[in-house]
Design an enzyme around this catalytic site. Structure first.
Site, PDB file in Angstrom:
ATOM      1  N   HIS A  57       0.831  -1.205   0.000  1.00 53.37           N
ATOM      2  CA  HIS A  57       0.000   0.000   0.000  1.00 53.37           C
ATOM      3  C   HIS A  57       0.870   1.263   0.000  1.00 53.37           C
ATOM      4  O   HIS A  57       1.790   1.376   0.812  1.00 53.37           O
ATOM      5  CB  HIS A  57      -0.906  -0.024   1.248  1.00 53.37           C
ATOM      6  CG  HIS A  57      -1.732   1.206   1.432  1.00 53.37           C
ATOM      7  ND1 HIS A  57      -2.016   1.741   2.675  1.00 53.37           N
ATOM      8  CD2 HIS A  57      -2.341   2.020   0.536  1.00 53.37           C
ATOM      9  CE1 HIS A  57      -2.767   2.820   2.533  1.00 53.37           C
ATOM     10  NE2 HIS A  57      -2.985   3.010   1.251  1.00 53.37           N
ATOM     11  N   GLY A  58       0.560   2.217  -0.859  1.00 50.27           N
ATOM     12  CA  GLY A  58       1.294   3.484  -0.924  1.00 50.27           C
ATOM     13  C   GLY A  58       0.854   4.454   0.171  1.00 50.27           C
ATOM     14  O   GLY A  58       0.383   5.559  -0.103  1.00 50.27           O
TER      15      GLY A  58
END
Ligand code: ZLV
Ligand code: CA
Ligand code: ZN
Length: 397
Positions: A183-184
């Site tokens: 996940h960014g």
């Protein structure tokens, strides 16, 4: 002079400072800057340097990094060395170093390393602003977990946030897309209070058999940024949680459908694409089952929207396949097709040879290296897309 010309009116730039290669996180650490050496060797071996403009950017300065990061954090980062580090120190732990996993070790030349990859992303963003390039590439960047005062998940400085901040000086709406298997979260958090950046991340999400969530543990479908209606950033993040073993056709469909809907609705004037290669099959840390061309399909799909594009690296822990993928995606940007047989007279060719290393070809079947059963049914993915479309209703005019 070289008998090749770039297509009229379309320009790709490649931003790379080779000094980034000589840094080591430690022998057992999965992040290997050496994968960038392999990538460069493949890009050169296929002659792609004649199809784009090459830049060797200078390292970013302390003041440039302070556009996003706290000065106290930067002071610590610029002064800490393996010799003077005090792992029991409060500052050391508070800034994300050490701890049980030691994801973010202090190594020789750390400040130099972070300044180099950040300088390259900023240089690439400036090229888009000057209209010197339509697509600007920095494979050494993409360190999406770093926060303004915290190192996290192998990331110390968030070069993506810095580059987006530069783009915002001229662009009203920037779309950030992240196909790294993680996940960014750092980029999402940095822009949570603005509607001028929309963040879209595809990633593995879920709790493992051992009871631990897949890192960093955030990014479920219902996480859409702030919930306060007074916050302009509300609804300007979209997270696509995916289970182990997703295959090429499923991922391509998911990516095309959701990304297409976001671009149509948000209508960004610039796009930043983080192309983490840990979403490939056979990655040391990843869980997906993608082949190189399916990963590259995402780059091609975004490029075809014709908006100024900043293409950056990210994760990727099986170095030979990281190099293959980023070489292929460089070719996608310049519109070249590459021969499947790797040129043999290149340094480090052994890294790609032998059945276990992909048999000397550019596009080995990574599905053969699969260690993860596909837990994504088409029914689950259909439901996920329906929920994503529902989430997007927040940004409808
Ligand atoms: O690719 O693996 O899971 C951008 C990026 O997105 C964790 N860290 C932490 C939280 C508690 N755990 C530690 C678990 C360690 C499992 C063994 C490693 C072996 C050596 C060194 C690091 C790891 C490791 N660490 C594997 N996964 C992690 C994650 C961080 C992932 C960062 C992804 C960065 C560049
Ligand atoms: Ca991601
Ligand atoms: Zn990753």
């Amino acid at each position: 002079e070289y008998g090749m010309e770039k297509p009229q009116g379309y320009s790709v730039s490649f931003h790379y400072n080779p000094h980034v290669e000589y840094h080591h996180f430690g022998s057992s650490h999965p992040m290997k800057p050496w994968r960038l050496t392999l990538t460069k060797q493949l890009v050169l071996a296929y002659g792609l340097e004649y199809c784009m403009e090459l830049y060797e950017p200078r390292p970013a300065t302390f003041d440039e990094l302070a556009i996003f990061h706290d000065r106290e954090y930067l002071s610590f980062l610029s002064n800490v060395t393996p010799q003077n580090a005090k792992p029991d120190d409060n500052a050391y732990l508070a800034f994300g170093f050490g701890g049980d996993s030691n994801d973010c070790p202090v190594f020789d030349g750390l400040w130099n390393y972070v300044s180099i990859y950040s300088g390259a992303s900023m240089n690439a963003a400036y090229n888009l602003l000057n209209k010197q390039s339509d697509v600007a590439i920095n494979w050494s960047g993409g360190l999406h977990h770093a926060k303004k005062n915290l190192a996290s998940g192998f990331c110390y400085i968030n070069d993506i946030v810095l580059a987006i901040q530069l783009l915002l000086t001229q662009h009203q709406r920037v779309l950030y897309i992240d196909i790294d298997v993680h996940h960014g979260d750092g980029v999402e958090a940095a822009f949570e209070s603005t509607d001028r950046v929309f963040t879209l991340s595809y990633h593995k999400f879920g709790i493992d058999r051992n009871g631990y969530p897949f890192f960093p543990g955030t990014g479920n479908i219902n996480e859409m940024g702030p919930t306060d209606p007074a916050n302009r950033g509300k609804g300007h993040s979209l997270n696509i949680p995916i289970d182990d073993g997703i295959d090429d056709d499923q991922y391509k469909w998911l990516f095309k459908t959701v990304t297409g809907a976001v671009i149509d609705k948000y209508n960004p004037t610039a796009i930043v694409l983080q192309s983490g290669a840990d979403s490939l099959g056979g990655d040391r840390l990843g869980r997906f089952n993608l082949n190189i061309k399916a990963h590259g399909f995402c780059i091609e799909t975004v490029k075809n929207y014709g908006r100024p594009l900043l293409l950056i690296g990210g994760g990727g822990y099986t170095p030979r396949n990281v190099a293959r993928t980023w070489c292929h995606e460089t070719a996608v940007c310049v519109g070249a097709e590459l021969h499947n047989n790797l040129p043999t007279h290149i340094p480090y060719i052994q890294a790609f040879q032998g059945a276990e290393n992909g048999g000397g070809i550019l596009y080995p079947d990574l599905h053969n290296t699969k260690r993860h059963d596909n837990l994504n049914t088409d029914a689950k993915l259909n439901k996920l897309v329906a929920q994503a479309m529902e989430n997007l209703r927040y940004i409808e005019g």
